[in-house]
Every structure is written in C-alpha cells, then in structure tokens.
Design a protein around this motif. Structure first.
Motif, mmCIF file in Angstrom:
data_model
loop_
_atom_site.group_PDB
_atom_site.id
_atom_site.type_symbol
_atom_site.label_atom_id
_atom_site.label_comp_id
_atom_site.label_asym_id
_atom_site.label_seq_id
_atom_site.Cartn_x
_atom_site.Cartn_y
_atom_site.Cartn_z
ATOM 1 N N GLN A 1 78.859 -72.562 8.709
ATOM 2 C CA GLN A 1 79.638 -73.702 8.240
ATOM 3 C C GLN A 1 78.972 -74.323 7.019
ATOM 4 O OE1 GLN A 1 82.556 -74.687 9.380
ATOM 5 N NE2 GLN A 1 82.655 -73.308 11.127
ATOM 6 N N GLN A 2 79.812 -74.925 6.164
ATOM 7 C CA GLN A 2 79.344 -75.685 5.016
ATOM 8 C C GLN A 2 80.032 -77.041 5.085
ATOM 9 O OE1 GLN A 2 80.148 -73.452 1.454
ATOM 10 N NE2 GLN A 2 79.564 -71.527 2.417
ATOM 11 N N PHE A 3 79.235 -78.092 5.206
ATOM 12 C CA PHE A 3 79.804 -79.416 5.405
ATOM 13 C C PHE A 3 79.542 -80.306 4.198
ATOM 14 C CE2 PHE A 3 78.435 -77.968 9.687
ATOM 15 C CZ PHE A 3 79.675 -77.893 10.284
ATOM 16 N N ALA A 4 80.471 -81.202 3.928
ATOM 17 C CA ALA A 4 80.230 -82.321 3.027
ATOM 18 C C ALA A 4 79.840 -83.522 3.884
ATOM 19 C CB ALA A 4 81.477 -82.619 2.200
ATOM 20 N N ARG A 5 79.392 -84.593 3.231
ATOM 21 C CA ARG A 5 78.997 -85.773 3.997
ATOM 22 C C ARG A 5 80.189 -86.305 4.783
ATOM 23 N NH1 ARG A 5 74.476 -88.491 3.747
ATOM 24 N NH2 ARG A 5 73.912 -87.582 1.734
ATOM 25 N N LEU A 6 79.963 -86.626 6.057
ATOM 26 C CA LEU A 6 81.043 -87.035 6.949
ATOM 27 C C LEU A 6 81.146 -88.554 7.000
ATOM 28 C CD1 LEU A 6 80.341 -84.522 9.857
ATOM 29 C CD2 LEU A 6 81.969 -84.282 7.985
ATOM 30 N N THR A 7 82.370 -89.021 7.124
ATOM 31 C CA THR A 7 82.641 -90.451 7.218
ATOM 32 C C THR A 7 83.524 -90.714 8.432
ATOM 33 O OG1 THR A 7 84.650 -90.303 5.856
ATOM 34 C CG2 THR A 7 82.543 -90.614 4.693
ATOM 35 N N SER A 8 83.801 -91.987 8.656
ATOM 36 C CA SER A 8 84.661 -92.348 9.783
ATOM 37 C C SER A 8 86.052 -91.744 9.637
ATOM 38 C CB SER A 8 84.756 -93.876 9.885
ATOM 39 O OG SER A 8 83.479 -94.441 10.098
ATOM 40 N N TYR B 1 85.626 -82.674 12.693
ATOM 41 C CA TYR B 1 84.440 -81.838 12.887
ATOM 42 C C TYR B 1 83.744 -82.066 14.220
ATOM 43 C CZ TYR B 1 84.893 -81.068 7.859
ATOM 44 O OH TYR B 1 85.366 -80.733 6.613
ATOM 45 N N ALA B 2 83.757 -83.291 14.719
ATOM 46 C CA ALA B 2 83.030 -83.613 15.954
ATOM 47 C C ALA B 2 83.944 -83.483 17.161
ATOM 48 C CB ALA B 2 82.467 -85.035 15.878
ATOM 49 N N ASP B 3 83.415 -82.877 18.219
ATOM 50 C CA ASP B 3 84.185 -82.734 19.457
ATOM 51 C C ASP B 3 83.192 -82.526 20.603
ATOM 52 O OD1 ASP B 3 85.886 -82.222 21.528
ATOM 53 O OD2 ASP B 3 86.837 -80.458 20.632
ATOM 54 N N PRO B 4 83.105 -83.474 21.524
ATOM 55 C CA PRO B 4 82.147 -83.329 22.636
ATOM 56 C C PRO B 4 82.469 -82.172 23.562
ATOM 57 C CG PRO B 4 83.584 -85.211 22.996
ATOM 58 C CD PRO B 4 83.855 -84.742 21.613
ATOM 59 N N GLU B 5 83.690 -81.650 23.478
ATOM 60 C CA GLU B 5 84.081 -80.504 24.303
ATOM 61 C C GLU B 5 84.294 -79.251 23.462
ATOM 62 O OE1 GLU B 5 84.050 -80.709 27.518
ATOM 63 O OE2 GLU B 5 83.604 -82.860 27.474
ATOM 64 N N GLY B 6 83.891 -79.287 22.189
ATOM 65 C CA GLY B 6 84.132 -78.171 21.284
ATOM 66 C C GLY B 6 83.038 -77.128 21.322
ATOM 67 N N LEU C 1 71.291 -90.849 11.778
ATOM 68 C CA LEU C 1 71.935 -89.633 12.273
ATOM 69 C C LEU C 1 73.369 -89.521 11.775
ATOM 70 C CD1 LEU C 1 70.606 -89.349 15.935
ATOM 71 C CD2 LEU C 1 70.356 -87.648 14.122
ATOM 72 N N ARG C 2 74.044 -90.648 11.601
ATOM 73 C CA ARG C 2 75.414 -90.586 11.087
ATOM 74 C C ARG C 2 75.414 -90.163 9.616
ATOM 75 N NH1 ARG C 2 79.727 -94.906 13.555
ATOM 76 N NH2 ARG C 2 79.639 -94.092 15.698
ATOM 77 N N ARG C 3 74.459 -90.658 8.864
ATOM 78 C CA ARG C 3 74.382 -90.289 7.456
ATOM 79 C C ARG C 3 74.131 -88.797 7.290
ATOM 80 N NH1 ARG C 3 73.369 -92.055 2.335
ATOM 81 N NH2 ARG C 3 71.848 -90.881 1.107
ATOM 82 N N TRP C 4 73.369 -88.210 8.201
ATOM 83 C CA TRP C 4 73.004 -86.796 8.103
ATOM 84 C C TRP C 4 73.716 -85.945 9.147
ATOM 85 C CZ3 TRP C 4 71.008 -85.985 3.661
ATOM 86 C CH2 TRP C 4 70.221 -86.968 3.057
ATOM 87 N N ALA C 5 74.862 -86.401 9.616
ATOM 88 C CA ALA C 5 75.612 -85.603 10.593
ATOM 89 C C ALA C 5 76.049 -84.275 9.996
ATOM 90 C CB ALA C 5 76.820 -86.398 11.084
ATOM 91 N N HIS C 6 76.347 -84.255 8.687
ATOM 92 C CA HIS C 6 76.778 -82.993 8.051
ATOM 93 C C HIS C 6 75.632 -81.996 7.952
ATOM 94 C CE1 HIS C 6 74.892 -85.183 4.819
ATOM 95 N NE2 HIS C 6 74.959 -84.139 4.026
ATOM 96 N N MET C 7 74.380 -82.485 8.084
ATOM 97 C CA MET C 7 73.219 -81.600 8.093
ATOM 98 C C MET C 7 72.664 -81.445 9.507
ATOM 99 S SD MET C 7 72.902 -80.588 5.046
ATOM 100 C CE MET C 7 71.330 -79.815 5.213
#
Length: 522
Positions: free
Chosen positions: A363-370, A376-381, A426-432
């Motif tokens: 995967q290649q991510f950009a910085r994530l926001t609200s 991208y996020a899924d606790p059941e994914g 952790l939110r700022r670096w969620a994409h990493m």
C-alpha cells in the motif's frame, strides 16, 4: 522568451500523442525544454509565479528583474524533491545518490570527512521489532543461490506444527506452505484477531525513543570499559569556555529504517567508534588502543538486550506498553581486514532503503484526515486496515474540556490533547502505520549532511549556467500548482531527462575506461 510561448494553452481534451505534437510544433519548443530542465523527470513538479531578480552580492544593486509571465507557460518549474520512489522516481534517484554519499563518506571519508575514518572500527547492526503475533514468513535454512535479489532456494515450511491445532478464534495455528518470495500472504497474521495490532503501532511510534536510549547505553558501556581498563577521561574546553571531562570514546551512527512486510519497522545501523581530541573536540580521531571492535560489538549486544521503554498510561492500557527489541539482533563487522561485509555492499544496501516507505506492505498512503480515514481504517478489516484503525483509535483525544465550553478552549483542544496524550501523534502518522521518524538519520559527526550536498549541486549548476560568483538570484515566488500541464508535456520532459541522464552515465563510463587504459599503459 517570446510572447507566443507564454500564450500556449493546451487542450486537455486531446490525447497524449496529439498534445506532444502540439507542444513540439511550437517555435519555442527547445526553449521550453531548456526552461523545464531543472524539473524534467519529476513526476509532479511545483509551478511557481512571481519575480526573479539578479542582485549584485557586493552592492545589493538589482541588475535585472524578470517576471514569470515572461517565461514559458508563465511559471517557474521546480522539482518536487520527494524521496519516495513510488511517488517520484527521478527525485528519489537524486535523493538515493545523496544518501549513498552520506553513508559512504562516514565509512571512507571524503566531502569534508577525513579519510582516516576508514581505519575506525565499524559494525553493521540490524535491530528488529519483537513478535506481535504469528505471521506467514519465508525462511531459507541454507542459501545456494548466486544472489539474494533473485533467490530461488527452496524455503522451509512456514509454521510446520503438527500439534498446533487452532487458536481461540478457530483459525489454524500452523502453515505448511513453502512461500515464494512474491507470495501475498507473507507478513500477514495467521489469525487477525490474535495479532496485537495496538502494540505494533505503538512500537513503531516509540521505536525512535528506544533507539535513542540504546545509543546512550552503548556509549555508557564503552565508557565503563574505559574506566575498568584505566583509560583516562579527556579534558575538553567547550565553546563557552567551560571545562568538561568526557569519556575517551564516542559512537557515531548512520541509521536507515526499513518497513517489514508485517508493517513493523526495523533498523539497519552503522556504528563507528571514534576517539576524542582534547585540542579539537569536533575532530574525528581514532579511538584509544585499549578499545577495539570486539568491545563495540559487545556493547551493541548488551544494550539491545537490556534497554526497554515503558510508554505512558493510556485509557486502553493503564500500565502502558513495553517497547523492546526483538530477539533477532544481528551485528557484523565491516571496514576491516577479514570483515564479514564490504563497504560498497553496505552503502548500496542502506541507500536503497532510503527511498522506501510502506510500499513493501502493498500500500501507498497519503496523510489521513478525519474526512479520509473511513476509507482506510477498519477494526474488522485486513491487517493494514486494523493497523490504521489502531493508530486512529489510540491517538484519539483523551483530554475532556470542562471549562464551560468556551470558544477559546474549544479552539485550543487539539493543543491540549497533544500535551496530555503521549499518543496523539499516532493520528498524524497513521498513514505510516505509526512510524513518524525519518527513514535515514545520522549522528552529527558521522558524515556530510544532505544540505551540504544540495548546496554543492546548486553551485555546480550555477557554474554550468555561467552565473558569476558576485551575483545572487532572489526570487519572490508563490505556489500556483503542481504537476505538468498535460500528459504530453510530462512525456516530453521526462524523456529528455532520461536521455540526459543516460548521456551522463555513458560519459562517466567512458572517462573511467579511459583512466583505466591510461593507468594500464603507465
């Protein structure tokens, strides 16, 4: 430049080939190629507008002034400078070359680093993360291939356990597959529910602090050895005139972070043993004779086995998380007679990873926001979706405002959360996936800096453009966009850049061959 080129307005509805023909048919096409040369090859160059002035460096008098409206396309093109190969191969190629020089100069000298560092003891350490759960892996017990890059050796079974049965979630706790190197299952947990995703993202986030304490422990261990062997402290005078007594050895490092397939970072570190010059504390001198590479190797093993970090309490885990190195700590000697690794091999290895990030995970991510996190996020994914969700969940605001809901307090809520929540980043670096450090770092004394290499390149380019040393260029520029105007422009500029790069490569090879012939004839 003439006016017709500045009036060029591409028709975006045309196909790429037609766009190429339209651009190439303009009378000032070669001027446009020369104008875009500094950014040619860049996948997404920065377009700037404003005024460029040439100023006499001695008197400050403006010699000439040019507005970007007079330039082709009415803009100045600048390369994006992105280090990631997946984002911009050309800029990453430049960055990789700089990274190669930064790492190599710390081993062999050059570019302001004395050549004597080539005689200093050096070890190459690989520090990995601990296990957060069983994952599919590929292990070759004994390699018989010619090169690891194209390894075709037969691996051992992944998790061959006859009595493992199933986990508490009903998933098989064994895997008898012999995974290929490109198997997409590599790095994936055997059971997603058993895997500790929270601990892994916290480890990624605090791995920099773990390394900082480990480096301090290595130096403390060496200082203790010096005391035990009667090697005295060194008296140095600081810039402020104060007298300090410091240990006679210090360690300089160059470190590259690599993202594993399981999305946990591990570090490849070059550790060089230096001495201390009492007359010049900034000089790079060999360590005292009583401290050898054996002591440096021992110090690394001792520090990595003892140093841990206990993170701050979190609402989800009041006792915090334990951050420690994994069991796979590999330390090898280089840069010495009979060393296990060669300088060139290590330098090329580290420079390669300096342009990577999360690509190995698929995967290649950009910085994530609200606004984008839900995609991208899924606790059941899958594995990556759960890691991103763990970053976002653990980094949530934990400070509740009880000041009556005043607007000022509401606006400052993010600052309050950052101060009271050690996990807010952790939110700022969620994409990493939690890792917020740079992928290539070094000690101040280890080697030359990226800034110095860039400045040297700038001076060289100015000399190529016949700019005199008594003038400077001052730009008052503003951002107007990113990327080429059309796909046709991108194709033309990138093709020209590749041709120039290939021409330089051939020229260097011919010069090297000519030098070899001259040396052979002599």
């Amino acid at each position: 430049m003439s006016t017709p080129l500045t009036l060029y307005r591409p028709d975006l509805a045309l196909g790429r080939d037609v766009q190429v023909l339209h651009r190439a048919a303009t009378p000032e096409f070669f001027g446009w190629l020369e104008h875009t040369r500094p950014a040619a090859g860049c996948s997404r160059p920065i377009r700037l507008t404003g005024t460029i002035a040439t100023v006499n460096a001695g008197t400050g008098r403006i010699i000439s002034r040019l507005h970007t409206d007079e330039l082709p396309d009415g803009a100045l093109y600048k390369a994006c400078g992105n280090r990631r190969e997946s984002q911009c191969p050309d800029c990453a190629w430049v960055y990789q070359g700089d990274a190669y020089q930064v790492v190599r100069c710390g081993l062999t000298g050059g570019k302001g680093v004395p050549a004597s560092v080539g005689r200093h003891p050096v070890v190459f350490a690989t520090l990995t993360a601990p296990s957060f759960g069983a994952v599919h892996h590929r292990h070759v017990a004994r390699h018989t291939c010619a090169t690891r890059q194209r390894c075709d050796c037969r691996p051992t079974p992944c998790h061959a356990r006859r009595t493992a049965g199933t986990c508490e979630h009903g998933q098989p706790a064994a895997c008898f597959a012999r995974h290929d190197a490109d198997d997409p299952r590599l790095g994936q947990p055997l059971c997603l529910d058993c895997y500790d995703h929270d601990h892994q993202v916290v480890w990624n986030y605090f791995s920099g602090e773990l390394w900082r304490r480990t480096k301090q422990a290595i130096e403390r261990h060496l200082a203790a050895l010096c005391r035990k062997r009667g090697i005295p402290l060194v008296r140095v005078v600081t810039a402020s005139g104060k007298v300090r007594w410091v240990p006679p050895v210090r360690v300089s490092h160059g470190k590259v972070a690599e993202m594993q397939r399981r999305a946990a970072v591990h570090f490849h570190v070059l550790l060089r043993l230096d001495g201390v010059d009492p007359d010049d504390p900034h000089a790079l001198v060999p360590p005292p004779a009583g401290i050898t590479v054996n002591d440096l190797e021992e110090a690394v093993h001792v520090a990595t086995s003892r140093i841990t970090v206990t993170t701050a309490p979190h609402p989800d885990r009041p006792q915090g998380w334990l951050i420690a190195w994994g069991e796979q700590v590999d330390v090898r000697r280089i840069n010495m007679a009979g060393g296990e690794l060669t300088d060139d091999k290590v330098v090329a290895y580290l420079a390669k990873y300096a342009t990577k990030a999360t690509e190995v995970t698929g995967q290649q991510f950009a910085r994530l926001t609200s606004a984008t996190i839900d995609g991208y996020a899924d606790p059941e994914g899958d594995h990556l979706a759960r890691l991103i969700d763990a970053c976002w969940h653990l980094g949530r605001p934990t400070h509740t405002n009880t000041a009556g809901g005043a607007p000022t307090a509401h606006r400052r809520q993010a600052d309050l959360d950052a101060q009271s929540n050690a996990y807010a980043g952790l939110r700022r670096w969620a994409h990493m996936l939690g890792f917020g450090g740079h992928f290539l770092t070094k000690a101040r004394r280890y080697s030359v800096t990226f800034g110095r290499l860039r400045n040297t390149r700038t001076v060289h380019r100015r000399a190529e453009d016949d700019e005199t040393a008594d003038t400077i260029t001052v730009g008052t520029l503003a951002y107007i966009g990113a990327g080429w105007l059309t796909e046709g422009d991108a194709l033309l500029a990138n093709t020209a850049a590749r041709q120039r790069r290939e021409s330089r490569r051939v020229g260097r090879e011919e010069l090297a061959y000519e030098a070899w012939l001259t040396g052979a004839a002599a």
